[in-house]
Structures are given as C-alpha cells and as structure tokens.
Design an enzyme around this catalytic site. Structure first.
Site, PDB file in Angstrom:
ATOM      1  N   TYR A  52     -62.592  65.679  36.781  1.00 45.21           N
ATOM      2  CA  TYR A  52     -61.300  65.948  36.690  1.00 45.21           C
ATOM      3  C   TYR A  52     -60.720  66.653  35.423  1.00 45.21           C
ATOM      4  O   TYR A  52     -59.726  67.707  35.502  1.00 45.21           O
ATOM      5  CB  TYR A  52     -60.365  64.658  36.864  1.00 45.21           C
ATOM      6  CG  TYR A  52     -58.828  64.765  36.819  1.00 45.21           C
ATOM      7  CD1 TYR A  52     -58.366  64.956  38.234  1.00 45.21           C
ATOM      8  CD2 TYR A  52     -58.212  64.868  35.868  1.00 45.21           C
ATOM      9  CE1 TYR A  52     -56.878  65.095  38.391  1.00 45.21           C
ATOM     10  CE2 TYR A  52     -56.666  64.695  36.043  1.00 45.21           C
ATOM     11  CZ  TYR A  52     -56.195  64.886  37.187  1.00 45.21           C
ATOM     12  OH  TYR A  52     -54.634  65.200  37.317  1.00 45.21           O
ATOM     13  N   LYS A  99     -70.936  60.000  44.560  1.00 44.77           N
ATOM     14  CA  LYS A  99     -71.569  61.307  45.196  1.00 44.77           C
ATOM     15  C   LYS A  99     -72.969  61.360  44.785  1.00 44.77           C
ATOM     16  O   LYS A  99     -73.516  62.522  44.459  1.00 44.77           O
ATOM     17  CB  LYS A  99     -70.748  62.470  45.475  1.00 44.77           C
ATOM     18  CG  LYS A  99     -71.246  63.509  46.142  1.00 44.77           C
ATOM     19  CD  LYS A  99     -70.903  63.098  47.399  1.00 44.77           C
ATOM     20  CE  LYS A  99     -71.814  64.366  48.398  1.00 44.77           C
ATOM     21  NZ  LYS A  99     -71.515  64.208  49.881  1.00 44.77           N
ATOM     22  N   ASP A 129     -67.533  60.982  50.575  1.00 41.64           N
ATOM     23  CA  ASP A 129     -67.053  61.646  52.043  1.00 41.64           C
ATOM     24  C   ASP A 129     -66.675  60.643  53.167  1.00 41.64           C
ATOM     25  O   ASP A 129     -65.961  60.537  53.983  1.00 41.64           O
ATOM     26  CB  ASP A 129     -67.814  62.889  52.512  1.00 41.64           C
ATOM     27  CG  ASP A 129     -69.396  62.642  52.115  1.00 41.64           C
ATOM     28  OD1 ASP A 129     -69.561  61.728  51.324  1.00 41.64           O
ATOM     29  OD2 ASP A 129     -70.234  63.458  52.565  1.00 41.64           O
ATOM     30  N   ASP A 164     -58.508  60.367  42.170  1.00 43.62           N
ATOM     31  CA  ASP A 164     -57.614  61.166  42.261  1.00 43.62           C
ATOM     32  C   ASP A 164     -57.095  61.238  43.747  1.00 43.62           C
ATOM     33  O   ASP A 164     -55.981  61.287  44.147  1.00 43.62           O
ATOM     34  CB  ASP A 164     -57.527  62.544  41.338  1.00 43.62           C
ATOM     35  CG  ASP A 164     -56.305  63.296  41.592  1.00 43.62           C
ATOM     36  OD1 ASP A 164     -55.001  62.737  41.301  1.00 43.62           O
ATOM     37  OD2 ASP A 164     -56.323  64.573  41.708  1.00 43.62           O
ATOM     38  N   ASP A 180     -54.339  58.927  46.649  1.00 48.03           N
ATOM     39  CA  ASP A 180     -53.309  59.807  47.448  1.00 48.03           C
ATOM     40  C   ASP A 180     -53.489  59.430  48.894  1.00 48.03           C
ATOM     41  O   ASP A 180     -52.720  59.226  49.639  1.00 48.03           O
ATOM     42  CB  ASP A 180     -53.385  61.216  46.997  1.00 48.03           C
ATOM     43  CG  ASP A 180     -52.219  61.323  46.064  1.00 48.03           C
ATOM     44  OD1 ASP A 180     -51.896  60.746  45.280  1.00 48.03           O
ATOM     45  OD2 ASP A 180     -51.673  62.594  46.275  1.00 48.03           O
TER      46      ASP A 180
END
Ligand code: NAD
Length: 337
Positions: free
Chosen positions: A124, A173, A206, A230, A234
């Site tokens: 990020y 990941k 994912d 992040d 959301d």
C-alpha cells in the site's frame, strides 16, 4: 475516570457529526474532557498548515484522539493528512469492525467481523515507485518486516483474546508473492501457536473475497497486510450496508486515533443531514480502548434501538426523515434512560 482527549472536528460534515457525537458522550457521563484542535482545510485556512505542529503536540500529550473526516486538497503537492498521522505516530494497527445494524440495506444480517490491517508497511505504501523515461515500465517495491508482521498479528490475537473472539484468519498471497506475503504468513503461523484457545485459519486473499461474499459467518477476526486489509475492510463494510456505520481505529504504542471511515461528504456539508453513527461507533471503540467498555456497549445498543424504534428521527441515508440533530436527540434520550 477523568481523561482528556484530543478532538479534531475536521472538514465538511465533520463539525456536525462531531457535535452530535460529543453530545452523546456527555450524556453518558464518561468523565471525558475535550481539547479541540484543527487539521485539514480548516487548519490550512486558520494556520496555513494542513496539520499544524500544535495539533500533533496535543494528540501526543493526550495519546487518544477522536477525529472527524479531513479533506486533503487535490494536487498542489499535498500528501494525505491521514497517512501523515499514521506515519508520525506509527499507528500500526488499523482496526475496522463490520457489524450489522437493523434497517440498513444489506445482503446479510448478524455480521460481526473485525479486520485488523497492518498500517505502516507493505504494498500500500508503494515505496520506491519509478516510471521509466519512455513511460512503458512502472516499478514499485513491497517491504514487509518480521517485526511489523509480529506486532500486527500479536495485536489481532490479543484483541481476539480480550474480546472473547474465537477465531483469527490470516489473509495472504504467499503462494505467489513468496517473499513479502510469505514472511507475513510464517510469522502468523508462529504467533498463532501462542494462542491455542483461539482457532487459527490461513486463507489466500482471492479466496477470502469469494468466501466473504458467499458465507461471511465463517469469519470472526481477519488479520492481514496493508493493501489486502484496505480492500477487505471495504468489502466487509459492503456486507453490512456500506460506510454509513463503519468506524475505524488507528492504534499505535503511544497514540491512538479513532475516526469514521467515510470522508468529509462536501455534497451534504452544512445541511444537517449527515449520519453521525460511524463517528459515534468510533467513539464507542475509543471507550473500549479507555477501558470503559460498558459505556461503549451502551452507545452500540442505543444506535440499534434508535434505528429499530425511532426511524422518523434518523437521517435520510438510513431511510429516515430526520436530521443530524434529531438523530443525536434520540441517541441522547436512549443512553440517558
Ligand atoms: N478519514 C478521512 O479523513 C477521509 C476518508 C475518506 C475521504 N476523505 C476525504 O473526504 C472528501 C470527500 O470524499 P468522497 O466524496 O470520496 O467520500 P465521502 O465518504 O466523503 O462521501 C461519499 C458519499 O457518501 C455520503 N456520505 C459520507 N458520509 C456520510 C454520512 N456520515 N452521512 C450521510 N452520507 C454520507 C456523501 O454524501 C457522498 O455522497 C475528500 O476530500 C477525501 O479526501 C477523508
């Protein structure tokens, strides 16, 4: 208990929702005093600085701040004030609960998931970004440290333990991003062994997105790196009907800042129709942090009750015909019962 906190009303709807929130805190008789300071556009106008040194000093002195949304001007070399605050105070844990409330438009009921996002490193931050002269190749690097991973995973487990949570899911990941995401996962596995009473699960990011949408009830606490956190937080806010009821806490060793996740909503500023609940829920989390959990619980109960029983008093975004003020009136009456 008596405690002074820094209060940053912020820009746009900030002063309206802060006023409503402080009214409810006062009605709860928390013994809090407020040291009001400026940041954002209002600070730029008054002091020529988006984040004045005096504001940083006040937050440092009181160690706890309640913050309204801040507008960062577009262009002109201004960097995000929220990112500056995170860096300055090393606010490494971003904690975002997603909890269902009655009367919200959402696909699921009874969701209760907390995302703990690493806030200071990872993709990020997009460190070392370069774009080749011909504009054809862009590069950025990802820096993840053992110590940064350790403190965020430990924070998630300690929080889970203190709140009686049953499960922590580390999202990664590591199958593809073997170094940075791999290091985070290795550390998560090691630290999980110190908390045998809490179920540990690891999940690829994912798949986590799909699982959250198909069966969110399998999640309790999620801990993850900055960029994944992040996005996932959301997604979780979307599961409970959007950002209207989404609080966020930024926690560091020496300071903590509690805020609503939404922005300064310039389109409705000054109209007395802003929903104060996200900031109020952030204030409830702040009370938990200050070991006034019973008062924090009363705020959450009051919001639930007003949304269920006094819909005419709630703001239009929640389907009501009320104002910020009438919403606050109803909440004050509820917590004063
Ligand atoms: N934490 C922060 O300080 C923070 C976070 C996000 C955005 N911002 C800033 O806020 C400004 C506006 O950003 P944006 O428009 O993308 O997002 P926003 O969250 O301010 O607004 C998005 C939409 O949601 C509505 N909305 C937001 N909060 C609401 C509330 N409490 N009650 C009712 N409706 C609400 C707005 O009216 C708007 O239609 C920008 O300057 C941005 O940089 C600040």
């Amino acid at each position: 208990m008596s405690k002074t906190i820094a209060v940053i009303p912020g820009d746009g709807i900030g002063p309206e929702i802060m006023n409503a929130t402080l009214r409810v805190l006062d009605a709860l008789d928390c013994g809090l005093s407020y040291d009001h300071v400026d940041a954002g556009m209002i600070a730029l106008d008054k002091h020529g600085d988006l984040l004045p040194a005096a504001t940083l000093g006040t937050i440092a002195r009181h160690s706890v701040a309640l913050k309204g949304p801040l507008t960062t001007p577009i262009g002109g070399g201004f960097s995000s004030i929220n990112v500056q605050l995170r860096r300055h105070f090393d606010l490494y844990a971003n904690v975002r609960p997603a909890i269902s409330f009655p009367g919200t438009r959402s696909r699921f009921d009874n969701i209760d998931i907390i995302t703990v996002r690493e806030n200071t490193e990872g993709a990020y931050l997009a460190e070392g970004q370069t774009l080749s002269e011909d504009g054809e190749t862009a590069l950025s690097s990802i820096r993840v440290t053992r110590s940064g991973s350790e403190r965020i995973v430990r924070y998630a487990f300690e929080m889970a333990r203190s709140k009686g949570r049953k499960k922590v899911t580390a999202v990664h990941k590591a199958n593809i991003i073997k170094t940075s995401s791999g290091l985070f996962l290795d550390v998560a596995r090691e630290i999980a062994k110190e908390y045998p009473e809490i179920e540990f699960q690891e999940m690829i990011v994912d798949n986590t997105c799909m699982q959250l949408v198909m069966n969110p009830y399998q999640f309790d606490v999620i801990v993850t790196t900055n960029l994944f956190g992040d996005i996932l937080s959301d997604l979780c806010a979307g599961l409970v009907g959007g950002l209207g009821l989404a609080p966020g806490a930024n926690i560091g060793k020496d300071a903590s800042i509690f805020e609503a996740v939404h922005g300064s909503a310039p389109d409705i500023a000054g109209k007395n129709i802003a929903n104060p609940c996200a900031l109020l829920l952030a204030a409830a989390d702040m009370l938990d942090h200050l070991e006034m959990t019973e008062k924090g619980t009363r705020i959450r109960r009051a919001i639930r009750s007003v949304l269920e029983n006094a819909r005419e008093q709630v703001t239009p975004d929640m389907g009501g015909s009320g104002t910020t003020e009438s919403f606050a009136d109803a909440l004050v009456a509820e917590v004063s019962r």
